[in-house]
Design a protein around this motif. Structure first.
Motif, PDB file in Angstrom:
ATOM      1  N   TYR A 149      -3.344   1.860 -12.133  1.00 19.18           N
ATOM      2  CA  TYR A 149      -3.410   3.346 -12.128  1.00 19.18           C
ATOM      3  C   TYR A 149      -5.048   3.733 -11.945  1.00 19.18           C
ATOM      4  O   TYR A 149      -5.489   4.347 -11.144  1.00 19.18           O
ATOM      5  N   LEU A 150      -5.587   3.319 -13.017  1.00 23.10           N
ATOM      6  CA  LEU A 150      -7.020   3.456 -13.443  1.00 23.10           C
ATOM      7  C   LEU A 150      -8.130   2.554 -12.481  1.00 23.10           C
ATOM      8  O   LEU A 150      -9.357   3.290 -11.982  1.00 23.10           O
ATOM      9  N   LEU A 151      -7.926   1.584 -12.233  1.00 24.16           N
ATOM     10  CA  LEU A 151      -8.885   0.885 -11.559  1.00 24.16           C
ATOM     11  C   LEU A 151      -8.233   0.605 -10.181  1.00 24.16           C
ATOM     12  O   LEU A 151      -9.180   0.694  -9.237  1.00 24.16           O
ATOM     13  N   GLY A 152      -7.128  -0.016 -10.023  1.00 22.42           N
ATOM     14  CA  GLY A 152      -6.564  -0.267  -8.660  1.00 22.42           C
ATOM     15  C   GLY A 152      -6.622   0.906  -7.443  1.00 22.42           C
ATOM     16  O   GLY A 152      -7.166   0.816  -6.777  1.00 22.42           O
ATOM     17  N   VAL A 192      -4.756   2.488   1.780  1.00 21.33           N
ATOM     18  CA  VAL A 192      -3.311   2.291   1.583  1.00 21.33           C
ATOM     19  C   VAL A 192      -3.197   1.262   0.534  1.00 21.33           C
ATOM     20  O   VAL A 192      -2.122   1.232  -0.235  1.00 21.33           O
ATOM     21  N   TYR A 193      -4.171   0.321   0.478  1.00 24.53           N
ATOM     22  CA  TYR A 193      -3.904  -0.647  -0.602  1.00 24.53           C
ATOM     23  C   TYR A 193      -4.147  -0.081  -1.971  1.00 24.53           C
ATOM     24  O   TYR A 193      -3.408  -0.556  -2.716  1.00 24.53           O
ATOM     25  N   VAL A 227       4.843  -7.085   0.622  1.00 20.52           N
ATOM     26  CA  VAL A 227       4.945  -7.558   1.872  1.00 20.52           C
ATOM     27  C   VAL A 227       3.534  -6.622   2.461  1.00 20.52           C
ATOM     28  O   VAL A 227       2.832  -7.026   3.391  1.00 20.52           O
ATOM     29  N   PHE A 228       3.911  -5.423   1.965  1.00 20.00           N
ATOM     30  CA  PHE A 228       2.846  -4.424   2.850  1.00 20.00           C
ATOM     31  C   PHE A 228       1.486  -4.468   1.950  1.00 20.00           C
ATOM     32  O   PHE A 228       0.556  -4.354   2.769  1.00 20.00           O
ATOM     33  N   ARG A 229       1.391  -5.050   0.930  1.00 19.25           N
ATOM     34  CA  ARG A 229       0.182  -5.423   0.387  1.00 19.25           C
ATOM     35  C   ARG A 229      -0.523  -6.527   0.765  1.00 19.25           C
ATOM     36  O   ARG A 229      -1.694  -6.656   1.276  1.00 19.25           O
ATOM     37  N   ALA A 230       0.434  -7.325   1.348  1.00 15.24           N
ATOM     38  CA  ALA A 230      -0.204  -8.792   2.058  1.00 15.24           C
ATOM     39  C   ALA A 230      -0.767  -8.353   3.492  1.00 15.24           C
ATOM     40  O   ALA A 230      -1.688  -8.818   4.064  1.00 15.24           O
TER      41      ALA A 230
END
Length: 313
Positions: A149-152, A192-193, A227-230
């Protein structure tokens, strides 16, 4: 239709180790590309902070490889501990890169706002993540969620806006290089990531993780979020690879400048030599220049005339 979605879900579920491998490989490749391309003497301010993005790529890619290993070999408490630790460290690198990128753009209308993103912000958020994990019943799971939440998520947002602002800041230099699309895709894919990696978290008993999580994502989309992260990781690696062309251009420009300066130096030496020779030749008496072994290396016209006269006599 439901049968098709179920088949798609099962295929990705059964091949999630391949997804993690591609996911990790994309980020590791990005990290290596950055470290190979970087130039310490670059005039671009971006060069001074890209090592943080490289660090994120290498560390987070390693985390995805460990996730792949846990699928193949099975989970263990020691491996889970290492995975969580590496994940949090990677997001610290991501957030710190976003924070610094946001600050170096020096847009006048953002100066007051960017002061809120001092070096202490990363430290404070890191402590908050640690405290939230410490007061929970599951330190590692809750700590991971808050790190996302806070970093990513916030790191992804900062990088997304930061790339847009940086392009505008260096637009006069960057526009002729035709790298705008790479900055755009880097900005969009990190946005998006940041959402997929920062907001889609393991399910927990507090908001918003009890509503928006990996389980609810699968129920709606029928495809694991990894999958979407990849896919985002692949686009990010491609965009950063294209963006790094600015350093190749800079190196080429520096070499051309050095060659031009070398030619100017040669021309200056040649003109000085001609000037000295003209002065020597203007002398009305023989003049010689000798080296340390008394070998004649330069003489004027009067000296040559005297030598010719001596030979005739």
């Amino acid at each position: 239709m439901n049968l098709i979605w179920d088949l798609i879900y099962q295929w990705f579920r059964n091949n999630l180790d391949i997804v993690f491998f591609i996911y990790g490989l994309a980020f590791v490749a990005m990290g290596i590309a950055i470290l190979v391309q970087l130039r310490k003497k670059s005039k671009f301010k971006l060069a001074n902070i890209l090592w943080l993005l490289a660090g994120f790529g290498l560390i987070h890619g390693t985390n995805e490889f460990l996730d792949m290993w846990s699928i193949i070999r099975g989970k263990s408490p020691a491996l889970d501990l290492v995975r969580v630790f590496i994940l949090v460290i990677s997001y610290l690198f991501l957030f710190e890169f976003g924070r610094r990128l946001f600050r170096i753009c020096e847009q006048k209308y953002l100066k007051k706002f960017t002061k809120l993103f001092g070096w202490w912000l990363t430290l404070i958020i890191g402590l908050v993540v640690f405290i939230f994990g410490l007061i929970s019943t599951d330190f590692w799971k809750i700590g991971t969620i808050w790190a996302r939440y806070l970093l990513g998520f916030l790191g992804g947002l900062l990088i997304s806006f930061g790339f847009v602002l940086y392009y505008k800041y260096e637009e006069k230099v960057l526009e002729p290089l035709k790298v705008k699309k790479y900055f755009f895709w880097a900005s969009f894919s990190f946005l998006v990531y940041g959402i997929l990696g920062g907001l889609i978290v393991p399910k927990a008993n507090f908001f918003p993780s009890n509503w928006v999580n990996t389980d609810s994502f699968i129920r709606i989309v029928h495809i694991p979020v990894q999958v979407f992260r990849a896919i985002c990781a692949i686009i990010i690696a491609w965009a950063i690879g294209g963006l790094l062309r600015i350093f190749s251009w800079e190196t080429k420009e520096r070499l051309e400048e050095e060659i031009a300066e070398h030619k100017k130096a040669e021309e200056k030496i040649y003109r000085q030599k001609e000037f000295i020779e003209s002065i020597i030749n203007a002398l009305q008496y023989p003049f010689y220049v000798v080296d340390t072994d008394y070998n004649i290396i330069l003489s004027n016209k009067e000296a040559l005339s005297k030598e010719n006269a001596d030979l005739k006599s």
